[in-house]
Motif scaffolding. Structure first.
Motif, short mmCIF file in Angstrom:
data_model
loop_
_atom_site.label_atom_id
_atom_site.label_comp_id
_atom_site.label_asym_id
_atom_site.label_seq_id
_atom_site.Cartn_x
_atom_site.Cartn_y
_atom_site.Cartn_z
N TRP A 83 43.71 69.04 -36.14
CA TRP A 83 44.52 70.23 -35.82
C TRP A 83 45.53 70.51 -36.92
N THR B 122 45.24 69.79 -40.05
CA THR B 122 44.51 70.31 -41.20
C THR B 122 44.24 71.80 -41.04
N TRP B 123 43.74 72.21 -39.87
CA TRP B 123 43.44 73.63 -39.66
C TRP B 123 44.70 74.49 -39.68
N ASN C 164 42.76 65.75 -44.14
CA ASN C 164 41.34 65.67 -43.86
C ASN C 164 40.76 64.34 -44.36
#
Length: 58
Positions: free
Chosen positions: A9, A11-12, A52
């Motif tokens: 989450w 990372t996004w 990531n």
């Protein structure tokens, strides 16, 4: 939620914020501030890449 889900989450979210900052630098600000926004957006991409890479290792 485990640690890998939280890193995914994060990372996004950082990718979305980085795209937003680069878009601000490209389309909103035409002076030197645009370069600052774009460079901070690229920094967000770098941190998202590290997040990531940490998935599955922490």
């Amino acid at each position: 939620m485990n640690k890998n889900t939280i890193l995914a989450w994060a990372t996004w979210i950082m990718i979305i914020v980085g795209c937003g900052l680069i878009a601000l630098g490209a389309f909103r600000y035409d002076d030197v501030a645009g370069y600052g926004f774009a460079s901070v957006g690229i920094g967000f991409f770098a941190i998202a890449w590290v997040f990531n890479a940490l998935k599955g290792r922490v």
